[in-house]
Design an enzyme around this catalytic site. Structure first.
Site, PDB file in Angstrom:
ATOM      1  N   TYR A  31      80.625  59.946  49.761  1.00 61.09           N
ATOM      2  CA  TYR A  31      80.301  58.943  48.753  1.00 61.09           C
ATOM      3  C   TYR A  31      78.775  58.899  48.624  1.00 61.09           C
ATOM      4  CZ  TYR A  31      81.910  55.463  45.509  1.00 61.09           C
ATOM      5  OH  TYR A  31      82.236  54.804  44.347  1.00 61.09           O
ATOM      6  N   LEU A  32      78.258  60.078  48.348  1.00 64.62           N
ATOM      7  CA  LEU A  32      76.817  60.319  48.456  1.00 64.62           C
ATOM      8  C   LEU A  32      75.989  59.479  47.476  1.00 64.62           C
ATOM      9  CD1 LEU A  32      76.887  64.227  48.855  1.00 64.62           C
ATOM     10  CD2 LEU A  32      76.913  62.467  50.643  1.00 64.62           C
ATOM     11  N   HIS A  56      71.451  59.644  51.111  1.00 60.01           N
ATOM     12  CA  HIS A  56      71.902  60.949  51.598  1.00 60.01           C
ATOM     13  C   HIS A  56      71.083  62.066  50.953  1.00 60.01           C
ATOM     14  CE1 HIS A  56      75.799  58.544  51.705  1.00 60.01           C
ATOM     15  NE2 HIS A  56      75.636  58.881  52.978  1.00 60.01           N
ATOM     16  N   GLY A  58      69.197  58.992  58.781  1.00 57.40           N
ATOM     17  CA  GLY A  58      68.487  57.933  58.075  1.00 57.40           C
ATOM     18  C   GLY A  58      68.168  56.768  58.995  1.00 57.40           C
ATOM     19  N   GLN A  90      71.667  54.284  65.404  1.00 57.90           N
ATOM     20  CA  GLN A  90      72.276  55.615  65.457  1.00 57.90           C
ATOM     21  C   GLN A  90      71.208  56.668  65.776  1.00 57.90           C
ATOM     22  OE1 GLN A  90      75.641  57.277  62.936  1.00 57.90           O
ATOM     23  NE2 GLN A  90      73.892  57.823  61.684  1.00 57.90           N
ATOM     24  N   SER A 138      73.726  52.102  50.186  1.00 55.05           N
ATOM     25  CA  SER A 138      74.822  52.305  51.132  1.00 55.05           C
ATOM     26  C   SER A 138      76.104  52.571  50.365  1.00 55.05           C
ATOM     27  CB  SER A 138      75.005  51.038  51.980  1.00 55.05           C
ATOM     28  OG  SER A 138      76.244  51.085  52.648  1.00 55.05           O
TER      29      SER A 138
HETATM   30  P1  AMP Z   1      76.785  57.822  56.224  1.00 59.82           P
HETATM   31  O1  AMP Z   1      77.415  58.674  55.182  1.00 59.82           O
HETATM   32  O2  AMP Z   1      76.718  56.371  55.859  1.00 59.82           O
HETATM   33  O3  AMP Z   1      77.326  58.079  57.604  1.00 59.82           O
HETATM   34  O4  AMP Z   1      75.270  58.271  56.279  1.00 59.82           O
HETATM   35  C1  AMP Z   1      74.915  59.600  56.518  1.00 59.82           C
HETATM   36  C2  AMP Z   1      73.450  59.673  56.790  1.00 59.82           C
HETATM   37  O5  AMP Z   1      72.725  59.153  55.683  1.00 59.82           O
HETATM   38  C3  AMP Z   1      73.045  58.824  58.017  1.00 59.82           C
HETATM   39  O6  AMP Z   1      72.057  59.523  58.757  1.00 59.82           O
HETATM   40  C4  AMP Z   1      72.489  57.590  57.381  1.00 59.82           C
HETATM   41  O7  AMP Z   1      71.530  56.924  58.196  1.00 59.82           O
HETATM   42  C5  AMP Z   1      71.834  58.156  56.139  1.00 59.82           C
HETATM   43  N1  AMP Z   1      71.658  57.105  55.140  1.00 59.82           N
HETATM   44  C6  AMP Z   1      72.605  56.256  54.668  1.00 59.82           C
HETATM   45  N2  AMP Z   1      72.049  55.374  53.806  1.00 59.82           N
HETATM   46  C7  AMP Z   1      70.731  55.678  53.750  1.00 59.82           C
HETATM   47  C8  AMP Z   1      69.615  55.117  53.039  1.00 59.82           C
HETATM   48  N3  AMP Z   1      69.752  54.080  52.217  1.00 59.82           N
HETATM   49  N4  AMP Z   1      68.408  55.666  53.225  1.00 59.82           N
HETATM   50  C9  AMP Z   1      68.245  56.729  54.070  1.00 59.82           C
HETATM   51  N5  AMP Z   1      69.254  57.291  54.749  1.00 59.82           N
HETATM   52  C10 AMP Z   1      70.478  56.777  54.603  1.00 59.82           C
END
Ligand code: AMP
Length: 289
Positions: A32-33, A37, A147, A153, A185
């Site tokens: 759900y990029l 991401h 991120g 994390q 998010s």
């Molecule tokens: P997720 O798909 O939520 O597991 O996120 C995958 C990666 O994207 C993780 O390393 C998150 O920390 C990063 N990420 C998610 N949201 C953001 C954001 N708003 N800014 C920077 N990195 C993000």
């Protein structure tokens, strides 16, 4: 862009790329990029010969009452976005592919997890380190990108890499935000219109906490209380936590440390949001590498 769905094929392809002398940058995601991401992918694209991204909603890191089955998914759009960012290989395994049988060896994160999300999401980081250990072995990266929105994390992955000698370099990328400051998010789609407006106050409240440090406030308890007060005043969300800790060790402190994190999690009706600011002792935002 190649799309690979099996562990075997992904690992063989990664081995081949490494043998040919390529560096691999890896961006693990749950799909759900969004721009957050994509920012990680852009950085990986700049710094490596090959970029591998994964999309896997990892059941192990969700608690029984969490949103695993409702986690937003959109395969087609994700493929387009990854391709646009120059991802070379998208690893898209099924749950059965990643966990064909019950794990015989269980990984458990024991430090940096008794606070923040680790406290309210028991077992969450065990699931995170398990899937990442597997994904690192399957994609054989030189560099991995995470991120700072998920700063705990990042701290736990830093421990995983060091404790288990993964030959990878961790890069932490600053949080990408909407215009009103809300951290991007995948879960933001579950906010109602009213909640979406209120959600901007989460970052504003954290920024207010930061401004108190800039103005010389040294008592973490006072700062935490002020942030909570603002969240309560401006949102209908339930506060999961607001904490001010050292970073990346995530220990409590009686006075503002050289490197600290002011972090919060709040729950709206269908979405739990997290955010944080990492600062030096004067309240200046720190760029963590
Ligand atoms: P997720 O798909 O939520 O597991 O996120 C995958 C990666 O994207 C993780 O390393 C998150 O920390 C990063 N990420 C998610 N949201 C953001 C954001 N708003 N800014 C920077 N990195 C993000």
């Amino acid at each position: 862009m190649e799309i690979i769905t099996t562990v075997n094929e992904m690992q063989n392809r990664a081995l081949q790329l490494r043998e040919q002398g390529n560096t691999i940058g890896f961006v693990p995601t749950m799909g759900y990029l969004h721009d957050g991401h994509q920012c990680l992918m852009k950085k990986a694209r700049k710094e490596n010969d090959m970029v591998v991204a994964s999309i896997f909603v990892n059941p192990l890191q969700f608690g029984p009452n969490e949103d695993f089955s409702n986690y937003p998914r959109d395969e087609e759009r994700d493929k387009q976005k990854a391709e646009k960012e120059g991802v070379d290989i998208l690893f898209f395994p099924t749950t059965e592919e990643m966990y064909p049988h019950e794990q015989s060896i269980i990984m458990q994160a024991v430090k940096r997890v008794d606070v923040l999300c680790g406290r309210s999401r028991k077992g969450h980081f065990d699931g995170v380190v398990t899937v990442l250990a597997k994904l690192f072995h399957v994609t054989l990266p030189n560099r991995v990108y995470f991120g700072l929105k998920d700063a705990q994390q990042v701290a736990v992955v830093d421990s995983l890499i060091k404790d288990y000698n993964f030959p990878v370099q961790l890069t932490a990328v600053p949080t990408v935000r909407e215009e009103d400051g809300l951290a991007k998010s995948s879960r933001n789609v579950y906010l109602s219109e009213k909640e979406r407006k209120e959600a901007a106050y989460l970052y504003q409240a954290l920024q207010f906490g930061q401004s108190l440090i800039v103005d010389g406030e040294q008592n973490p308890a006072i700062i935490v209380e002020e942030v909570k007060r603002l969240v309560r005043e401006h949102t209908s969300a339930e506060i999961d936590y607001v904490e001010l800790l050292t970073y990346p060790d995530l220990s409590s402190m009686t006075q503002i440390d050289n490197q600290s994190i002011l972090a919060a999690a709040i729950k709206f009706s269908r979405a739990r949001l997290i955010d944080n600011i990492i600062m030096d002792k004067n309240g200046e935002v720190l760029t963590i590498q």
